[in-house]
Scaffold this motif. Sequence first.
Motif, PDB file in Angstrom:
ATOM      1  N   MET A  80       0.850  -1.197   0.000  1.00  0.00           N
ATOM      2  CA  MET A  80       0.000   0.000   0.000  1.00  0.00           C
ATOM      3  C   MET A  80       0.886   1.247   0.000  1.00  0.00           C
ATOM      4  N   ASN A  81       0.707   2.117  -1.004  1.00  0.00           N
ATOM      5  CA  ASN A  81       1.552   3.303  -1.083  1.00  0.00           C
ATOM      6  C   ASN A  81       1.066   4.388  -0.135  1.00  0.00           C
ATOM      7  N   ALA A  82       1.868   5.471  -0.064  1.00  0.00           N
ATOM      8  CA  ALA A  82       1.571   6.528   0.902  1.00  0.00           C
ATOM      9  C   ALA A  82       0.245   7.215   0.596  1.00  0.00           C
ATOM     10  N   LEU A  83      -0.062   7.421  -0.687  1.00  0.00           N
ATOM     11  CA  LEU A  83      -1.317   8.087  -1.045  1.00  0.00           C
ATOM     12  C   LEU A  83      -2.516   7.257  -0.623  1.00  0.00           C
ATOM     13  N   THR A  84      -2.442   5.950  -0.850  1.00  0.00           N
ATOM     14  CA  THR A  84      -3.554   5.077  -0.455  1.00  0.00           C
ATOM     15  C   THR A  84      -3.729   5.066   1.055  1.00  0.00           C
ATOM     16  N   ARG A  85      -2.605   5.026   1.782  1.00  0.00           N
ATOM     17  CA  ARG A  85      -2.685   5.053   3.256  1.00  0.00           C
ATOM     18  C   ARG A  85      -3.314   6.358   3.733  1.00  0.00           C
ATOM     19  N   TRP A  86      -2.969   7.452   3.069  1.00  0.00           N
ATOM     20  CA  TRP A  86      -3.524   8.749   3.459  1.00  0.00           C
ATOM     21  C   TRP A  86      -5.018   8.809   3.162  1.00  0.00           C
ATOM     22  N   LEU A  87      -5.413   8.303   2.009  1.00  0.00           N
ATOM     23  CA  LEU A  87      -6.825   8.357   1.616  1.00  0.00           C
ATOM     24  C   LEU A  87      -7.697   7.457   2.485  1.00  0.00           C
ATOM     25  N   THR A  88      -7.121   6.395   2.988  1.00  0.00           N
ATOM     26  CA  THR A  88      -7.906   5.422   3.766  1.00  0.00           C
ATOM     27  C   THR A  88      -7.472   5.368   5.225  1.00  0.00           C
ATOM     28  N   GLU A  89      -6.933   6.462   5.733  1.00  0.00           N
ATOM     29  CA  GLU A  89      -6.511   6.498   7.139  1.00  0.00           C
ATOM     30  C   GLU A  89      -7.688   6.151   8.033  1.00  0.00           C
ATOM     31  N   PRO A  90      -7.599   5.099   8.832  1.00  0.00           N
ATOM     32  CA  PRO A  90      -8.766   4.628   9.603  1.00  0.00           C
ATOM     33  C   PRO A  90      -9.263   5.665  10.603  1.00  0.00           C
ATOM     34  N   VAL A  91     -10.563   5.684  10.783  1.00  0.00           N
ATOM     35  CA  VAL A  91     -11.196   6.546  11.795  1.00  0.00           C
ATOM     36  C   VAL A  91     -12.172   5.694  12.594  1.00  0.00           C
ATOM     37  N   PRO A  92     -12.489   6.095  13.819  1.00  0.00           N
ATOM     38  CA  PRO A  92     -13.472   5.332  14.597  1.00  0.00           C
ATOM     39  C   PRO A  92     -14.844   5.325  13.921  1.00  0.00           C
ATOM     40  N   ARG A  93     -15.510   4.194  13.975  1.00  0.00           N
ATOM     41  CA  ARG A  93     -16.849   4.118  13.385  1.00  0.00           C
ATOM     42  C   ARG A  93     -17.820   5.074  14.078  1.00  0.00           C
ATOM     43  N   GLY A  94     -17.552   5.374  15.351  1.00  0.00           N
ATOM     44  CA  GLY A  94     -18.385   6.339  16.048  1.00  0.00           C
ATOM     45  C   GLY A  94     -18.359   7.711  15.395  1.00  0.00           C
ATOM     46  N   ARG A  95     -17.221   8.066  14.797  1.00  0.00           N
ATOM     47  CA  ARG A  95     -17.126   9.345  14.086  1.00  0.00           C
ATOM     48  C   ARG A  95     -18.018   9.337  12.853  1.00  0.00           C
ATOM     49  N   ILE A  96     -18.022   8.213  12.149  1.00  0.00           N
ATOM     50  CA  ILE A  96     -18.887   8.084  10.975  1.00  0.00           C
ATOM     51  C   ILE A  96     -20.350   8.176  11.384  1.00  0.00           C
ATOM     52  N   ALA A  97     -20.716   7.504  12.476  1.00  0.00           N
ATOM     53  CA  ALA A  97     -22.106   7.528  12.935  1.00  0.00           C
ATOM     54  C   ALA A  97     -22.547   8.950  13.268  1.00  0.00           C
ATOM     55  N   ALA A  98     -21.685   9.689  13.960  1.00  0.00           N
ATOM     56  CA  ALA A  98     -22.033  11.061  14.328  1.00  0.00           C
ATOM     57  C   ALA A  98     -22.129  11.957  13.095  1.00  0.00           C
ATOM     58  N   PHE A  99     -21.169  11.807  12.189  1.00  0.00           N
ATOM     59  CA  PHE A  99     -21.179  12.622  10.970  1.00  0.00           C
ATOM     60  C   PHE A  99     -22.393  12.293  10.113  1.00  0.00           C
ATOM     61  N   ARG A 100     -22.720  11.011  10.027  1.00  0.00           N
ATOM     62  CA  ARG A 100     -23.881  10.583   9.236  1.00  0.00           C
ATOM     63  C   ARG A 100     -25.167  11.196   9.793  1.00  0.00           C
ATOM     64  N   THR A 101     -25.340  11.153  11.101  1.00  0.00           N
ATOM     65  CA  THR A 101     -26.533  11.736  11.708  1.00  0.00           C
ATOM     66  C   THR A 101     -26.609  13.229  11.420  1.00  0.00           C
ATOM     67  N   LEU A 102     -25.484  13.929  11.570  1.00  0.00           N
ATOM     68  CA  LEU A 102     -25.441  15.364  11.311  1.00  0.00           C
ATOM     69  C   LEU A 102     -25.833  15.676   9.867  1.00  0.00           C
ATOM     70  N   VAL A 103     -25.267  14.934   8.924  1.00  0.00           N
ATOM     71  CA  VAL A 103     -25.514  15.202   7.503  1.00  0.00           C
ATOM     72  C   VAL A 103     -26.973  14.964   7.137  1.00  0.00           C
ATOM     73  N   TYR A 104     -27.520  13.832   7.581  1.00  0.00           N
ATOM     74  CA  TYR A 104     -28.892  13.520   7.182  1.00  0.00           C
ATOM     75  C   TYR A 104     -29.908  14.425   7.878  1.00  0.00           C
ATOM     76  N   LEU A 105     -29.639  14.816   9.111  1.00  0.00           N
ATOM     77  CA  LEU A 105     -30.528  15.773   9.765  1.00  0.00           C
ATOM     78  C   LEU A 105     -30.478  17.126   9.061  1.00  0.00           C
ATOM     79  N   PHE A 106     -29.283  17.494   8.568  1.00  0.00           N
ATOM     80  CA  PHE A 106     -29.205  18.759   7.837  1.00  0.00           C
ATOM     81  C   PHE A 106     -29.998  18.694   6.538  1.00  0.00           C
ATOM     82  N   VAL A 107     -29.958  17.562   5.851  1.00  0.00           N
ATOM     83  CA  VAL A 107     -30.734  17.440   4.617  1.00  0.00           C
ATOM     84  C   VAL A 107     -32.204  17.721   4.891  1.00  0.00           C
TER      85      VAL A 107
END
Length: 279
Positions: free
Chosen positions: A1-28
């Motif tokens: 895995m090259n540096a660009l791929t590692r940067w693009l797919t840098e892991p984040v907690p799933r809890g962050r995705i859940a919070a961001f998802r709720t924020l985005v859909y409520l804004f819609v």
Amino acid sequence: MNALTRWLTEPVPRGRIAAFRTLVYLFVAADLVIFTPWVHAHANTPGDLYQPLLLGRLLPLPTPGPLLVHGIFWALLALSLAAASGRAPRLLGWPVFILYFEWMIIAMSYGKVDHDRVGLLVALAVLPTVGRARHGDRELSEAGGWALRVTQIAVICTYFLAALAKLRFGGLEWVTSGVLAQAIIRRGTEFADLIAGVPYLLILAQFGIIAFELLSPLVFVVPPRWRTRVVIFFYSFHLMTFSMITISFAPHLVAMAAFLPLEKLRLRRRATQTPQPTS
């Protein structure tokens, strides 16, 4: 895995995705009833005034009418509220993206095109690819990291390309023009009137805007401990803009939350709960 791929797919907690998802859909949902309710008017606008954006011409999409506009509104409102719960992220997420995309085509195909919705549209397009994510979940996800990263890139492209557009169509003279003065005359607040009275301050502000937008990609190379502070500065820039000429960039601000450790909001709330004494 090259540096660009590692940067693009840098892991984040799933809890962050859940919070961001709720924020985005409520804004819609909020966007439909607070920020873009004027799109309803296009249900009865003569069809010959409809000049679809490029994507609307390539697909092609139907000319808006009462059935299409009102149907999208109610379907999108129901689906976005359901998607905010985090259930069935793909089953609900893809229809929300498709319907909101069409809502934006309808909104922007009558002569006015806003550039503050690019990041939000990208977020809606990539969130369904992540799959399930629960609030407070600390498990790391490369798919979630990719979704947030491409949203971040879209947010920063909004700034950088806006600067290029200013220089392309206004030239270097843009920074010494009366752009801000005209905006204040049209929709300025009392606070803006105070600032406009200071000699050369608006010209300095225009230099600052161009510098800010051109340098915005540096947010990706600053040390992680400083990145949140840089993003807070981005938010403060928009707060100042709103306080002067009442332009909110609300969709862009929601998408910019992709930079923030949103999962800590829930974890911090849990940490501050005081245990109840036992009898």
